[in-house]
Design a protein around this motif. Structure first.
Motif, PDB file in Angstrom:
ATOM      1  N   ASP A  71      30.139  28.153  47.389  1.00  9.98           N
ATOM      2  CA  ASP A  71      31.269  28.825  46.765  1.00  9.98           C
ATOM      3  C   ASP A  71      30.788  29.750  45.642  1.00  9.98           C
ATOM      4  OD1 ASP A  71      30.422  26.520  45.443  1.00  9.98           O
ATOM      5  OD2 ASP A  71      32.341  26.200  44.465  1.00  9.98           O
ATOM      6  N   GLU A  72      31.589  30.781  45.345  1.00  9.93           N
ATOM      7  CA  GLU A  72      31.261  31.699  44.271  1.00  9.93           C
ATOM      8  C   GLU A  72      31.610  31.058  42.938  1.00  9.93           C
ATOM      9  OE1 GLU A  72      32.602  35.719  44.411  1.00  9.93           O
ATOM     10  OE2 GLU A  72      32.286  35.841  46.561  1.00  9.93           O
ATOM     11  N   ILE A  73      30.733  31.253  41.967  1.00 12.49           N
ATOM     12  CA  ILE A  73      30.945  30.673  40.643  1.00 12.49           C
ATOM     13  C   ILE A  73      30.797  31.782  39.607  1.00 12.49           C
ATOM     14  CG2 ILE A  73      30.034  29.061  38.946  1.00 12.49           C
ATOM     15  CD1 ILE A  73      29.134  27.326  41.288  1.00 12.49           C
ATOM     16  N   TYR A  74      31.771  31.886  38.717  1.00 12.13           N
ATOM     17  CA  TYR A  74      31.720  32.852  37.632  1.00 12.13           C
ATOM     18  C   TYR A  74      31.645  32.083  36.324  1.00 12.13           C
ATOM     19  CZ  TYR A  74      33.152  36.100  41.222  1.00 12.13           C
ATOM     20  OH  TYR A  74      33.200  36.845  42.366  1.00 12.13           O
ATOM     21  N   LEU A  75      30.651  32.395  35.509  1.00 13.74           N
ATOM     22  CA  LEU A  75      30.443  31.683  34.255  1.00 13.74           C
ATOM     23  C   LEU A  75      31.004  32.504  33.098  1.00 13.74           C
ATOM     24  CD1 LEU A  75      26.781  30.498  34.875  1.00 13.74           C
ATOM     25  CD2 LEU A  75      28.902  29.257  35.283  1.00 13.74           C
ATOM     26  N   ILE A  76      32.307  32.540  33.003  1.00 10.62           N
ATOM     27  CA  ILE A  76      32.962  33.280  31.933  1.00 10.62           C
ATOM     28  C   ILE A  76      33.715  32.278  31.073  1.00 10.62           C
ATOM     29  CG2 ILE A  76      34.661  35.047  31.366  1.00 10.62           C
ATOM     30  CD1 ILE A  76      34.002  36.329  34.083  1.00 10.62           C
ATOM     31  N   GLY A  77      33.251  32.119  29.845  1.00  7.55           N
ATOM     32  CA  GLY A  77      33.922  31.243  28.899  1.00  7.55           C
ATOM     33  C   GLY A  77      33.638  29.763  29.077  1.00  7.55           C
ATOM     34  N   GLY A  78      32.706  29.401  29.928  1.00 11.13           N
ATOM     35  CA  GLY A  78      32.386  27.989  30.115  1.00 11.13           C
ATOM     36  C   GLY A  78      31.432  27.785  31.273  1.00 11.13           C
ATOM     37  N   VAL A  79      31.266  26.537  31.627  1.00 10.27           N
ATOM     38  CA  VAL A  79      30.377  26.179  32.734  1.00 10.27           C
ATOM     39  C   VAL A  79      31.143  25.321  33.730  1.00 10.27           C
ATOM     40  CG1 VAL A  79      28.281  26.288  31.317  1.00 10.27           C
ATOM     41  CG2 VAL A  79      29.494  24.128  31.551  1.00 10.27           C
ATOM     42  N   PRO A  80      30.678  25.250  34.984  1.00 10.14           N
ATOM     43  CA  PRO A  80      31.345  24.396  35.972  1.00 10.14           C
ATOM     44  C   PRO A  80      31.288  22.926  35.554  1.00 10.14           C
ATOM     45  CG  PRO A  80      29.771  25.872  37.024  1.00 10.14           C
ATOM     46  CD  PRO A  80      29.569  25.989  35.555  1.00 10.14           C
ATOM     47  N   GLU A  81      32.174  22.136  36.128  1.00 14.17           N
ATOM     48  CA  GLU A  81      32.252  20.716  35.777  1.00 14.17           C
ATOM     49  C   GLU A  81      30.915  20.002  35.951  1.00 14.17           C
ATOM     50  OE1 GLU A  81      35.488  18.415  37.363  1.00 14.17           O
ATOM     51  OE2 GLU A  81      36.836  20.126  37.216  1.00 14.17           O
ATOM     52  N   TYR A  82      30.186  20.334  37.032  1.00 13.18           N
ATOM     53  CA  TYR A  82      28.930  19.634  37.281  1.00 13.18           C
ATOM     54  C   TYR A  82      27.882  19.906  36.201  1.00 13.18           C
ATOM     55  CZ  TYR A  82      27.319  24.079  39.315  1.00 13.18           C
ATOM     56  OH  TYR A  82      26.987  25.387  39.536  1.00 13.18           O
ATOM     57  N   ALA A  83      28.102  20.911  35.368  1.00 16.33           N
ATOM     58  CA  ALA A  83      27.133  21.220  34.326  1.00 16.33           C
ATOM     59  C   ALA A  83      27.594  20.800  32.933  1.00 16.33           C
ATOM     60  CB  ALA A  83      26.828  22.707  34.337  1.00 16.33           C
ATOM     61  N   GLU A  84      28.789  20.268  32.811  1.00 17.79           N
ATOM     62  CA  GLU A  84      29.304  19.866  31.503  1.00 17.79           C
ATOM     63  C   GLU A  84      28.390  18.859  30.815  1.00 17.79           C
ATOM     64  OE1 GLU A  84      31.668  20.655  29.257  1.00 17.79           O
ATOM     65  OE2 GLU A  84      32.253  22.343  30.501  1.00 17.79           O
ATOM     66  N   HIS A  85      27.875  17.880  31.585  1.00 21.65           N
ATOM     67  CA  HIS A  85      27.010  16.870  30.957  1.00 21.65           C
ATOM     68  C   HIS A  85      25.723  17.498  30.448  1.00 21.65           C
ATOM     69  CE1 HIS A  85      25.297  16.923  35.020  1.00 21.65           C
ATOM     70  NE2 HIS A  85      24.199  16.413  34.489  1.00 21.65           N
ATOM     71  N   LEU A  86      25.239  18.545  31.099  1.00 17.45           N
ATOM     72  CA  LEU A  86      24.034  19.230  30.629  1.00 17.45           C
ATOM     73  C   LEU A  86      24.319  19.997  29.345  1.00 17.45           C
ATOM     74  CD1 LEU A  86      22.800  20.629  34.036  1.00 17.45           C
ATOM     75  CD2 LEU A  86      21.833  18.713  32.779  1.00 17.45           C
ATOM     76  N   LYS A  87      25.489  20.620  29.281  1.00 19.23           N
ATOM     77  CA  LYS A  87      25.887  21.345  28.083  1.00 19.23           C
ATOM     78  C   LYS A  87      25.986  20.381  26.899  1.00 19.23           C
ATOM     79  CE  LYS A  87      30.064  23.192  26.820  1.00 19.23           C
ATOM     80  NZ  LYS A  87      31.318  23.886  27.066  1.00 19.23           N
ATOM     81  N   ASP A  88      26.609  19.230  27.138  1.00 16.49           N
ATOM     82  CA  ASP A  88      26.741  18.229  26.081  1.00 16.49           C
ATOM     83  C   ASP A  88      25.373  17.704  25.640  1.00 16.49           C
ATOM     84  OD1 ASP A  88      29.473  18.563  26.215  1.00 16.49           O
ATOM     85  OD2 ASP A  88      29.775  16.827  27.535  1.00 16.49           O
ATOM     86  N   ARG A  89      24.463  17.499  26.606  1.00  9.29           N
ATOM     87  CA  ARG A  89      23.120  17.018  26.282  1.00  9.29           C
ATOM     88  C   ARG A  89      22.375  18.033  25.420  1.00  9.29           C
ATOM     89  NH1 ARG A  89      19.292  17.202  30.965  1.00  9.29           N
ATOM     90  NH2 ARG A  89      19.009  19.249  30.082  1.00  9.29           N
ATOM     91  N   ASP A  90      22.492  19.326  25.758  1.00 11.98           N
ATOM     92  CA  ASP A  90      21.826  20.359  24.964  1.00 11.98           C
ATOM     93  C   ASP A  90      22.366  20.385  23.544  1.00 11.98           C
ATOM     94  OD1 ASP A  90      20.187  21.037  27.016  1.00 11.98           O
ATOM     95  OD2 ASP A  90      21.097  22.991  27.422  1.00 11.98           O
ATOM     96  N   LYS A  91      23.674  20.182  23.382  1.00 18.47           N
ATOM     97  CA  LYS A  91      24.252  20.148  22.035  1.00 18.47           C
ATOM     98  C   LYS A  91      23.667  18.988  21.233  1.00 18.47           C
ATOM     99  CE  LYS A  91      28.669  22.428  22.683  1.00 18.47           C
ATOM    100  NZ  LYS A  91      30.116  22.288  22.650  1.00 18.47           N
ATOM    101  N   GLU A  92      23.535  17.818  21.883  1.00 14.99           N
ATOM    102  CA  GLU A  92      22.976  16.645  21.208  1.00 14.99           C
ATOM    103  C   GLU A  92      21.523  16.855  20.831  1.00 14.99           C
ATOM    104  OE1 GLU A  92      23.596  13.366  23.829  1.00 14.99           O
ATOM    105  OE2 GLU A  92      25.777  13.475  23.680  1.00 14.99           O
ATOM    106  N   ASP A  93      20.780  17.602  21.655  1.00 11.77           N
ATOM    107  CA  ASP A  93      19.373  17.874  21.381  1.00 11.77           C
ATOM    108  C   ASP A  93      19.183  18.985  20.355  1.00 11.77           C
ATOM    109  OD1 ASP A  93      18.716  15.933  23.225  1.00 11.77           O
ATOM    110  OD2 ASP A  93      18.247  17.332  24.844  1.00 11.77           O
ATOM    111  N   GLY A  94      20.294  19.589  19.912  1.00  7.50           N
ATOM    112  CA  GLY A  94      20.220  20.650  18.922  1.00  7.50           C
ATOM    113  C   GLY A  94      19.827  21.999  19.491  1.00  7.50           C
ATOM    114  N   MET A  95      20.032  22.198  20.807  1.00  8.30           N
ATOM    115  CA  MET A  95      19.648  23.461  21.427  1.00  8.30           C
ATOM    116  C   MET A  95      20.786  24.459  21.468  1.00  8.30           C
ATOM    117  SD  MET A  95      17.311  22.291  24.557  1.00  8.30           S
ATOM    118  CE  MET A  95      15.561  22.340  24.267  1.00  8.30           C
ATOM    119  N   ASP A  96      21.951  24.114  21.019  1.00  4.26           N
ATOM    120  CA  ASP A  96      23.100  25.024  21.070  1.00  4.26           C
ATOM    121  C   ASP A  96      23.212  25.817  19.809  1.00  4.26           C
ATOM    122  OD1 ASP A  96      25.344  26.239  22.093  1.00  4.26           O
ATOM    123  OD2 ASP A  96      26.684  24.713  21.289  1.00  4.26           O
TER     124      ASP A  96
END
Length: 96
Positions: A71-96
């Protein structure tokens, strides 16, 4: 879309340098670099920045997972659900 500024980040330093240079590239990817330079002539708000691979884990994971999907995925204003845990992990690691 019209954005005020576009920043393209990557962990391939040689590619970032070639995109920043304003000369003809004779490497195997020279045609792609040429196309990038042509796009840049139409817009003055594009820049290229090097980012180490460690700081690019979310982008790498998104590209890897997206390439497996049909399926086509557009990353505007956020990330797909399957990547939410990665986004949260990066925030915890101080990479955001």
């Amino acid at each position: 879309m019209q954005w005020a500024k576009i920043i393209i980040e990557g962990d391939a330093l040689s590619i970032i340098k070639k995109c920043k240079m304003n000369s003809y590239d004779r490497s195997m990817i020279g045609a792609l670099i040429y196309d990038i330079h042509q796009i840049m002539t139409k817009s003055s708000n594009i820049s290229f920045e090097y980012i180490p691979r460690e700081g690019n884990s979310l982008a790498h994971s998104l590209a890897d997972e997206t390439s497996k999907r049909k399926d086509e995925i557009y990353l505007i204003g956020g990330v797909p659900e399957y990547a939410e845990h990665l986004k949260d992990r990066d925030k915890e690691d101080g990479m955001d």
